[in-house]
Design an enzyme around this catalytic site. Sequence first.
Site, PDB file in Angstrom:
ATOM      1  N   CYS A  67       1.068  -4.430  -0.537  1.00 46.00           N
ATOM      2  CA  CYS A  67       0.392  -5.727  -0.408  1.00 46.00           C
ATOM      3  C   CYS A  67       1.111  -6.636   0.584  1.00 46.00           C
ATOM      4  O   CYS A  67       2.280  -6.975   0.405  1.00 46.00           O
ATOM      5  CB  CYS A  67       0.320  -6.379  -1.787  1.00 46.00           C
ATOM      6  SG  CYS A  67       0.009  -8.145  -1.769  1.00 46.00           S
ATOM      7  N   GLY A  68       0.412  -7.032   1.633  1.00 41.00           N
ATOM      8  CA  GLY A  68       1.015  -7.871   2.669  1.00 41.00           C
ATOM      9  C   GLY A  68       1.471  -9.220   2.159  1.00 41.00           C
ATOM     10  O   GLY A  68       2.546  -9.710   2.517  1.00 41.00           O
ATOM     11  N   HIS A  69       0.676  -9.863   1.300  1.00 40.87           N
ATOM     12  CA  HIS A  69       1.058 -11.176   0.764  1.00 40.87           C
ATOM     13  C   HIS A  69       2.257 -11.049  -0.182  1.00 40.87           C
ATOM     14  O   HIS A  69       3.066 -11.975  -0.286  1.00 40.87           O
ATOM     15  CB  HIS A  69      -0.127 -11.817   0.045  1.00 40.87           C
ATOM     16  CG  HIS A  69      -1.248 -12.180   0.969  1.00 40.87           C
ATOM     17  ND1 HIS A  69      -1.112 -13.105   1.971  1.00 40.87           N
ATOM     18  CD2 HIS A  69      -2.512 -11.709   1.066  1.00 40.87           C
ATOM     19  CE1 HIS A  69      -2.253 -13.212   2.631  1.00 40.87           C
ATOM     20  NE2 HIS A  69      -3.109 -12.366   2.106  1.00 40.87           N
ATOM     21  N   CYS A  70       2.358  -9.915  -0.860  1.00 39.35           N
ATOM     22  CA  CYS A  70       3.529  -9.674  -1.711  1.00 39.35           C
ATOM     23  C   CYS A  70       4.790  -9.567  -0.853  1.00 39.35           C
ATOM     24  O   CYS A  70       5.855 -10.072  -1.221  1.00 39.35           O
ATOM     25  CB  CYS A  70       3.338  -8.392  -2.522  1.00 39.35           C
ATOM     26  SG  CYS A  70       1.861  -8.361  -3.569  1.00 39.35           S
TER      27      CYS A  70
END
Length: 536
Positions: A67-70
């Site tokens: 997950c990029g936002h993670c």
Amino acid sequence: MKVSVMRIMLSAVAALAVTGFVSATTDGDEAQEVDAKSDVVVLTTDTFKEWTAAQDLALIEFYAPWCGHCKSLAPEYEKAATILKDKNISLAKVDCTNAQALCEEMEIPGFPTLKVSKNGDFATYNGTRKESGIVSYMSKQLLPALSVLDQDNFATFTKSERVVVVGFVEDAESPEYAELELLAKELRDDLLFGVVKNSEMAAEHGITGPGVVVYKEFDDGKDVFSGKITADELRNFIKASSVPIFGEISGENYAMYAQTGLPFGFAFFDSEETRKELEEQLYPVAKEYKGVISFVLIDATKYSSQADHLNLKHDWPAFAIQNQTSLEKYPFPQDKELTETSVQDFVKDFAAGNIKPSYKSAAIPESNDGNVFVMVTDQFNEVVFDKTKDVLLEFYAPWCGHCKNLAPVYEKLGGLLKQNKNLVVAKMDATANDIPSAEPALQVGGFPTIVIIRGEDNAIVEYNGNRSLESLIEFIEENAANSITYDKNELKSADEEDEVEEEEEAEDTKPKVVDQAEAEAEAEVVVEDKNSHDEL
């Protein structure tokens, strides 16, 4: 039929793991080395319940490694964990690709999701994803909703946060105290509330009777509330005072502005020069209409899509107002010069209700007698709210894969029901048309969205079934004001065709060797589209 998003995306990752293109776990030695340096506790399905039950106060992140936002959150989360451990507040994380059942049990809608844990009880985290926001939000959880202030702690308290609310009352038995405490409990996650029960101390700060002051790190430093102290009156005053008169908005602080509930006044700039011009011209207007409109500067280069949404041409500087509740938009005419006077007149007319909202519409089709009626904004109210007919309406996006898969089924539905003169089966490209209605049930959150607008009373019901002809017809029969007729043999034939197509599609979608980056990107889109803060 609704399917868990969590189950879909984790199943996709599991399928990729079978092909060997996505590793199920990180290298053991490397993971241990990272964890040894981290102040974030790693939880598993086996340790989760026991650990959370033992914590007085903790914050838990539910994430996926791809997950990029993670990944963006990770360094901020680490820094916050280091700071908060001195306050005995623990930060932990759960890898949902390794704890799928746990994450489903916790009803995790997407990644990352943060939850506050107090002795094993969980609440949604509503703060920002930056170190300062995490520290501030969690630190507030340690304090009472309303802190009692005296000479020793007053100065420290009023400077401890970006915005602090202090009430000056006679005593804890006063009605003003009760109202202040009520609001403090409601807004405790967002703001610090303090109370002074000393008339001499109140006089030192210029308060001669019951009063409230909002202390802040921007604008004039403080706002004094002069009205009657009630929770309802105070709420609006505090929310308006908690944002700058004319600050810059971004994905990171959007929620702070949104919580005011006020309409936005977006001032778009594309250079430092145009930014300074806007600040000089519009600040007096922003100050005059404080509490009525939240004026914000916005980077046109970074957030050009927001300008598109407001029906503005890419011609800067530009200005537009948007109502947060109805989502109606009011672009300032771009053939007029942006000056203090012109914007002041525009805002005055908006506040008085003298300006009509702007709606983007595709052209009305020259011919519209197909199986499915093509809806555009300019025909919307006329067709949708015609009480002599039921309207089944699909909102779609041309790029949406699920919409493309639904299209042939929807076309068959329209053909099967075309003889029903009191029913309209319609579709609307929601990227090319605005929805000219403030009805909450018509505010589309994803594609495709299908609703029926009943004849007679215009009641709106959203469709949540599977995308089969039989299910769609059953939905219409249950919710339409008018009865419908159709050829059941034709329906049976169409369903058999669909079954064959589904079998062929299933054959075509057997696991194949795929590019890892592409597969992970697709999986990431599934879960992150509801959590992105990159756009307003």
